[in-house]
Design a protein around this motif. Structure first.
Motif, PDB file in Angstrom:
ATOM      1  N   ARG A 181       0.078  -0.840   6.817  1.00  0.00           N
ATOM      2  CA  ARG A 181       1.352  -0.915   7.392  1.00  0.00           C
ATOM      3  C   ARG A 181       1.813   0.559   7.459  1.00  0.00           C
ATOM      4  O   ARG A 181       2.327   0.850   8.503  1.00  0.00           O
ATOM      5  CB  ARG A 181       2.211  -1.708   6.318  1.00  0.00           C
ATOM      6  N   GLY A 234       3.611  -7.720   5.210  1.00  0.00           N
ATOM      7  CA  GLY A 234       5.053  -7.544   4.878  1.00  0.00           C
ATOM      8  C   GLY A 234       5.521  -8.024   3.706  1.00  0.00           C
ATOM      9  O   GLY A 234       6.856  -7.758   3.527  1.00  0.00           O
ATOM     10  N   ALA A 253       9.079 -11.116   2.421  1.00  0.00           N
ATOM     11  CA  ALA A 253       9.448 -10.026   3.056  1.00  0.00           C
ATOM     12  C   ALA A 253      10.744  -9.916   1.921  1.00  0.00           C
ATOM     13  O   ALA A 253      11.477 -10.588   1.441  1.00  0.00           O
ATOM     14  CB  ALA A 253       9.969  -9.837   4.331  1.00  0.00           C
ATOM     15  N   ARG A 261      -0.370  -2.177   1.891  1.00  0.00           N
ATOM     16  CA  ARG A 261       0.745  -1.214   2.040  1.00  0.00           C
ATOM     17  C   ARG A 261       0.376  -0.098   2.916  1.00  0.00           C
ATOM     18  O   ARG A 261       1.220   0.280   3.774  1.00  0.00           O
ATOM     19  CB  ARG A 261       1.442  -0.819   0.820  1.00  0.00           C
ATOM     20  N   LYS A 267      -1.622 -13.317   5.978  1.00  0.00           N
ATOM     21  CA  LYS A 267      -0.933 -12.039   6.639  1.00  0.00           C
ATOM     22  C   LYS A 267       0.176 -12.600   7.253  1.00  0.00           C
ATOM     23  O   LYS A 267       1.180 -12.080   7.348  1.00  0.00           O
ATOM     24  CB  LYS A 267      -1.757 -11.288   7.546  1.00  0.00           C
ATOM     25  N   ARG A 280       2.583   2.357  11.231  1.00  0.00           N
ATOM     26  CA  ARG A 280       4.100   2.746  11.553  1.00  0.00           C
ATOM     27  C   ARG A 280       4.116   4.266  11.833  1.00  0.00           C
ATOM     28  O   ARG A 280       4.806   4.789  12.860  1.00  0.00           O
ATOM     29  CB  ARG A 280       4.901   2.646  10.343  1.00  0.00           C
ATOM     30  N   SER A 336       0.151  -8.278   1.609  1.00  0.00           N
ATOM     31  CA  SER A 336       0.809  -6.900   1.762  1.00  0.00           C
ATOM     32  C   SER A 336       1.140  -6.278   3.104  1.00  0.00           C
ATOM     33  O   SER A 336       2.036  -5.815   3.358  1.00  0.00           O
ATOM     34  CB  SER A 336       0.110  -5.974   0.746  1.00  0.00           C
ATOM     35  N   GLU A 337      -0.079  -6.261   3.614  1.00  0.00           N
ATOM     36  CA  GLU A 337      -0.082  -6.157   5.114  1.00  0.00           C
ATOM     37  C   GLU A 337       0.751  -6.808   5.875  1.00  0.00           C
ATOM     38  O   GLU A 337       1.371  -5.990   6.817  1.00  0.00           O
ATOM     39  CB  GLU A 337      -1.428  -6.034   5.694  1.00  0.00           C
ATOM     40  N   ASP A 358       7.235  -8.330  -0.062  1.00  0.00           N
ATOM     41  CA  ASP A 358       7.751  -7.399  -0.739  1.00  0.00           C
ATOM     42  C   ASP A 358       6.721  -6.920  -1.866  1.00  0.00           C
ATOM     43  O   ASP A 358       6.011  -7.649  -2.623  1.00  0.00           O
ATOM     44  CB  ASP A 358       9.012  -8.028  -1.345  1.00  0.00           C
ATOM     45  N   THR A 359       6.479  -5.534  -2.103  1.00  0.00           N
ATOM     46  CA  THR A 359       5.922  -5.041  -2.713  1.00  0.00           C
ATOM     47  C   THR A 359       5.928  -5.322  -4.262  1.00  0.00           C
ATOM     48  O   THR A 359       5.097  -5.485  -5.148  1.00  0.00           O
ATOM     49  CB  THR A 359       5.621  -3.436  -2.714  1.00  0.00           C
ATOM     50  N   HIS A 403       5.525 -12.869   5.762  1.00  0.00           N
ATOM     51  CA  HIS A 403       6.980 -12.820   6.173  1.00  0.00           C
ATOM     52  C   HIS A 403       7.856 -13.626   5.394  1.00  0.00           C
ATOM     53  O   HIS A 403       9.062 -13.238   5.114  1.00  0.00           O
ATOM     54  CB  HIS A 403       7.283 -13.339   7.581  1.00  0.00           C
ATOM     55  N   GLU A 434       8.725   3.265   0.457  1.00  0.00           N
ATOM     56  CA  GLU A 434       7.337   3.238   0.491  1.00  0.00           C
ATOM     57  C   GLU A 434       7.189   4.341  -0.720  1.00  0.00           C
ATOM     58  O   GLU A 434       6.148   4.150  -1.529  1.00  0.00           O
ATOM     59  CB  GLU A 434       6.753   3.638   1.849  1.00  0.00           C
TER      60      GLU A 434
END
Length: 376
Positions: A253, A75, A24, A250, A17, A257, A72-73, A77-78, A21, A349
């Protein structure tokens, strides 16, 4: 029944995790980049479910899912994670489980290290994930097969070095009528088309692949001739469980937010968090996430235990994919007009979540599999 993660799993999750980054989304990057693909390999995502002797990390299904969830959590890129998952579960796993020893030795280390990119060439213009209705044909010739047909929506198709594909070898063979192949991009008669213009998962390029009397030697047959259904169904068990761990991370996250936004944003003289409809919506988002997580972890545990995971895999795929879409839409409602502004990322998203109920077998297909598992 113990639902807790081990200390080792928690440590690996936290490490992945924190490192995510590096992967990302990069708005300045155009198209597929090999350097980012190699960084994906550096986190173990391309070879997680491959034994160390073949260049992988040697993780089971649950630990592999946790790795993707953590990335994924954190950050990542999906679209890039989706590309990695399609590579690993739909292509690398079939090579690992069904290729000849010399083929495994030749391909797996490079697939795990990121030197090679694999593309999943299954879907056709007139059929989705039904191996029994493939129009692509494989004709037996001396030393191998000639492939003729068109594959569409090939994940990683425009950039892949290797394609795992399926073709009909016996039109009257029913379940045993198709065969799986591992085909090099440079094979004469293989043409990969340009990337399709997609609204989501943009980093995973998809395109058409055309086979025109494309020769594939016998040593590149996966399993035995006629075992295409078995190869595909085995890969789908991994894809429909482990890949969708991406959407667990995802959702985690997105919910985080939304909670922060609800605490800070004021409307009608109150915080959004103090409005009951908003609180109710957030509670539903959390319920969907945790329900899907339990099903997905159970499906992976069944795979690791050598049990038939079919029912649990179908339920997990259905629950997590539907939850991903519902949660993305709920996030849009919570953010209101700001959800349509690209700076907040909520519209992204939504775009990345919507395909989840279609690929790897639609929600309707999963319901059919569940009903079948119930004995109907």
């Amino acid at each position: 029944m113990d639902f807790s993660l081990s200390a080792r799993q928690k440590e690996r999750y936290a490490r992945t995790k924190a490192a995510a980054h590096e992967l990302a989304a990069d708005s300045t990057a155009v198209g597929f980049r090999r350097d980012r693909w190699r960084r994906t390999a550096g986190l173990g995502l391309l070879g997680a479910a491959v034994p160390e002797e073949h260049g992988g990390t040697g993780l089971g299904a649950l630990d592999t899912a946790l790795l993707y969830e953590a990335a994924s959590e954190g950050g990542a890129d999906t679209g890039l994670l989706f590309a990695a998952a399609a590579h690993l579960f739909a292509c690398v796993r079939p090579v690992l489980e069904f290729a000849l020893p010399e083929t495994r030795k030749a391909l797996l280390p490079a697939l795990c290290s990121g030197e090679l990119v694999a593309g999943n060439a299954m879907t056709e213009p007139e059929s989705g994930s039904d191996v029994s209705r493939l129009t692509t044909r494989a004709t037996r010739v001396e030393g191998g097969y000639l492939l003729d047909g068109v594959k569409s929506f090939v994940s990683n198709g425009p950039v892949a070095d290797l394609y795992v594909t399926y073709a009909t070898t016996d039109p009257a063979g029913g379940y045993f009528g198709s065969t799986a192949f591992a085909v090099d991009r440079g094979s004469p008669g293989l043409a990969a088309g340009p990337p399709l213009a997609k609204s989501g998962l943009a980093t995973c390029q998809a395109g058409e692949v055309v086979f025109t009397r494309c020769f594939v030697p016998d040593e590149r047959v996966l399993g035995s001739p006629g075992q295409g259904q078995l190869v595909f169904q085995t890969s789908m068990r991994w894809e429909r469980s482990c890949l969708f761990a991406i959407y667990l991370g995802r959702q985690e996250r997105v919910i985080r937010r939304c909670v922060q936004h609800a605490r800070e944003r004021r409307q009608f003289g109150k915080r959004l968090a103090d409005l009951q409809p908003v609180a109710d919506r957030l509670a539903d988002m959390k319920l969907r996430l945790e329900s899907g997580r339990l099903l997905l972890y159970r499906a992976c545990t069944e795979i690791d235990g050598g049990q038939d995971p079919s029912l649990w895999v179908a339920m997990a795929k259905l629950a997590v994919s539907e939850a991903a879409v519902a949660t993305a839409l709920d996030a849009g409602r919570i953010f209101g007009g700001r959800a349509f502004l690209t700076e907040y990322g909520i519209e992204e998203e939504m775009r990345d979540a919507l395909p989840a109920t279609t690929f790897s077998g639609t929600s309707d297909i999963q319901r059919q599999l569940i009903a079948r598992g119930m004995g109907l």
